[in-house]
Design a protein around this motif. Structure first.
Motif, PDB file in Angstrom:
ATOM      1  N   LYS A   1       0.835  -1.199   0.000  1.00 21.20           N
ATOM      2  CA  LYS A   1       0.000   0.000   0.000  1.00 21.20           C
ATOM      3  C   LYS A   1       0.882   1.266   0.000  1.00 21.20           C
ATOM      4  O   LYS A   1       0.586   2.241  -0.695  1.00 21.20           O
ATOM      5  N   LEU A   2       1.960   1.248   0.773  1.00 24.87           N
ATOM      6  CA  LEU A   2       2.883   2.390   0.796  1.00 24.87           C
ATOM      7  C   LEU A   2       3.502   2.609  -0.591  1.00 24.87           C
ATOM      8  O   LEU A   2       3.625   3.753  -1.059  1.00 24.87           O
ATOM      9  N   LYS A   3       3.891   1.528  -1.254  1.00 25.67           N
ATOM     10  CA  LYS A   3       4.467   1.618  -2.603  1.00 25.67           C
ATOM     11  C   LYS A   3       3.434   2.187  -3.586  1.00 25.67           C
ATOM     12  O   LYS A   3       3.776   2.990  -4.467  1.00 25.67           O
ATOM     13  N   ARG A   4       2.181   1.764  -3.437  1.00 26.92           N
ATOM     14  CA  ARG A   4       1.120   2.261  -4.326  1.00 26.92           C
ATOM     15  C   ARG A   4       0.932   3.765  -4.113  1.00 26.92           C
ATOM     16  O   ARG A   4       0.816   4.535  -5.063  1.00 26.92           O
ATOM     17  N   LEU A   5       0.930   4.200  -2.857  1.00 23.25           N
ATOM     18  CA  LEU A   5       0.804   5.636  -2.577  1.00 23.25           C
ATOM     19  C   LEU A   5       2.016   6.417  -3.113  1.00 23.25           C
ATOM     20  O   LEU A   5       1.877   7.538  -3.614  1.00 23.25           O
ATOM     21  N   ALA A   6       3.177   5.807  -3.046  1.00 23.13           N
ATOM     22  CA  ALA A   6       4.386   6.467  -3.577  1.00 23.13           C
ATOM     23  C   ALA A   6       4.326   6.556  -5.099  1.00 23.13           C
ATOM     24  O   ALA A   6       4.724   7.553  -5.692  1.00 23.13           O
ATOM     25  N   SER A   7       3.804   5.509  -5.750  1.00 21.14           N
ATOM     26  CA  SER A   7       3.725   5.536  -7.218  1.00 21.14           C
ATOM     27  C   SER A   7       2.743   6.598  -7.703  1.00 21.14           C
ATOM     28  O   SER A   7       2.870   7.102  -8.818  1.00 21.14           O
ATOM     29  N   ARG A   8       1.773   6.957  -6.868  1.00 21.14           N
ATOM     30  CA  ARG A   8       0.795   7.994  -7.237  1.00 21.14           C
ATOM     31  C   ARG A   8       1.247   9.386  -6.800  1.00 21.14           C
ATOM     32  O   ARG A   8       0.539  10.362  -7.003  1.00 21.14           O
ATOM     33  N   GLY A   9       2.397   9.485  -6.152  1.00 18.40           N
ATOM     34  CA  GLY A   9       2.908  10.777  -5.729  1.00 18.40           C
ATOM     35  C   GLY A   9       2.327  11.280  -4.426  1.00 18.40           C
ATOM     36  O   GLY A   9       2.544  12.428  -4.054  1.00 18.40           O
ATOM     37  N   ILE A  10       1.590  10.422  -3.730  1.00 23.88           N
ATOM     38  CA  ILE A  10       0.988  10.835  -2.468  1.00 23.88           C
ATOM     39  C   ILE A  10       2.020  10.738  -1.344  1.00 23.88           C
ATOM     40  O   ILE A  10       2.045  11.564  -0.441  1.00 23.88           O
ATOM     41  N   LEU A  11       2.867   9.739  -1.413  1.00 23.26           N
ATOM     42  CA  LEU A  11       3.999   9.584  -0.507  1.00 23.26           C
ATOM     43  C   LEU A  11       5.281   9.547  -1.341  1.00 23.26           C
ATOM     44  O   LEU A  11       5.240   9.349  -2.554  1.00 23.26           O
ATOM     45  N   VAL A  12       6.410   9.692  -0.655  1.00 22.76           N
ATOM     46  CA  VAL A  12       7.716   9.611  -1.317  1.00 22.76           C
ATOM     47  C   VAL A  12       8.535   8.555  -0.598  1.00 22.76           C
ATOM     48  O   VAL A  12       8.586   8.531   0.637  1.00 22.76           O
ATOM     49  N   GLU A  13       9.173   7.707  -1.388  1.00 20.18           N
ATOM     50  CA  GLU A  13      10.086   6.712  -0.805  1.00 20.18           C
ATOM     51  C   GLU A  13      11.481   7.324  -0.853  1.00 20.18           C
ATOM     52  O   GLU A  13      12.135   7.348  -1.888  1.00 20.18           O
ATOM     53  N   THR A  14      11.929   7.850   0.291  1.00 24.37           N
ATOM     54  CA  THR A  14      13.207   8.564   0.343  1.00 24.37           C
ATOM     55  C   THR A  14      14.411   7.628   0.263  1.00 24.37           C
ATOM     56  O   THR A  14      15.459   8.021  -0.213  1.00 24.37           O
ATOM     57  N   GLU A  15      14.241   6.439   0.724  1.00 24.32           N
ATOM     58  CA  GLU A  15      15.239   5.373   0.562  1.00 24.32           C
ATOM     59  C   GLU A  15      14.448   4.077   0.582  1.00 24.32           C
ATOM     60  O   GLU A  15      13.286   4.070   0.968  1.00 24.32           O
ATOM     61  N   PRO A  16      15.036   2.974   0.158  1.00 31.78           N
ATOM     62  CA  PRO A  16      14.254   1.737   0.068  1.00 31.78           C
ATOM     63  C   PRO A  16      13.567   1.400   1.398  1.00 31.78           C
ATOM     64  O   PRO A  16      14.207   1.284   2.436  1.00 31.78           O
ATOM     65  N   GLY A  17      12.221   1.330   1.324  1.00 38.87           N
ATOM     66  CA  GLY A  17      11.427   0.936   2.488  1.00 38.87           C
ATOM     67  C   GLY A  17      11.105   2.083   3.439  1.00 38.87           C
ATOM     68  O   GLY A  17      10.401   1.872   4.423  1.00 38.87           O
ATOM     69  N   LEU A  18      11.592   3.300   3.193  1.00 39.43           N
ATOM     70  CA  LEU A  18      11.336   4.427   4.090  1.00 39.43           C
ATOM     71  C   LEU A  18      10.454   5.435   3.357  1.00 39.43           C
ATOM     72  O   LEU A  18      10.832   5.965   2.303  1.00 39.43           O
TER      73      LEU A  18
END
Length: 150
Positions: A127-144
């Motif tokens: 779910k976090l990855k999906r939110l990051a792919s939509r630009g809602i969250l950012v993955e600053t480093e792998p898994g964070l």
């Protein structure tokens, strides 16, 4: 003859042609000096005129540029990222809003009072990855993950 006996006609040189030529030379010299001074003033004014003309041209270019920019159609605004409808995504964003920092899936599971099973953490990570792919969250480093800066 004494100094008091001299008449104005006696002060002129004996040769009237030389006297006139000397007067013409003196007048020519005075006029030449005036010409040089006037030319220097013209040169100064010409330089000033060039500077002023350049400033006016810069203003005209600025005006033309601003008007052309004002006439351009604004670029379409990027659509805001859409959050998936599932309530779990709303819970995730609520936790991120409250914490205001970066989280890993395990830390998020703890904050959401979810079981810490491997399957639950993997589902949360997806779910976090999906939110990051939509630009809602950012993955600053792998898994964070974190919220993007405004």
């Amino acid at each position: 003859m004494t100094g008091s006996d001299l008449r104005p006609s006696d002060l002129r040189p004996s040769d009237p042609g030389s006297w006139l030529l000397d007067r013409i030379d003196a007048r020519e010299h005075a006029l030449t000096c005036q010409i040089e001074q006037t030319q220097a003033e013209i040169n100064t004014l010409t330089a000033r005129l060039g500077e002023l003309s350049e400033q006016v041209e810069h203003l005209r270019i600025s005006r033309k540029t601003l008007l052309s920019l004002a006439e351009e159609e604004p670029a379409p605004a990027e659509p805001l990222p859409t959050v998936p409808d599932h309530p779990a995504y709303q819970q995730i964003l609520t936790v991120f809003g409250e914490i205001g920092g970066s989280l890993r899936a395990r830390e998020l599971a703890l904050a959401m009072d979810l079981p810490l099973t491997r399957n639950d953490i993997q589902n949360l990570r997806a779910k976090l990855k999906r939110l990051a792919s939509r630009g809602i969250l950012v993955e600053t480093e792998p898994g964070l993950f974190t919220q993007p800066c405004p």
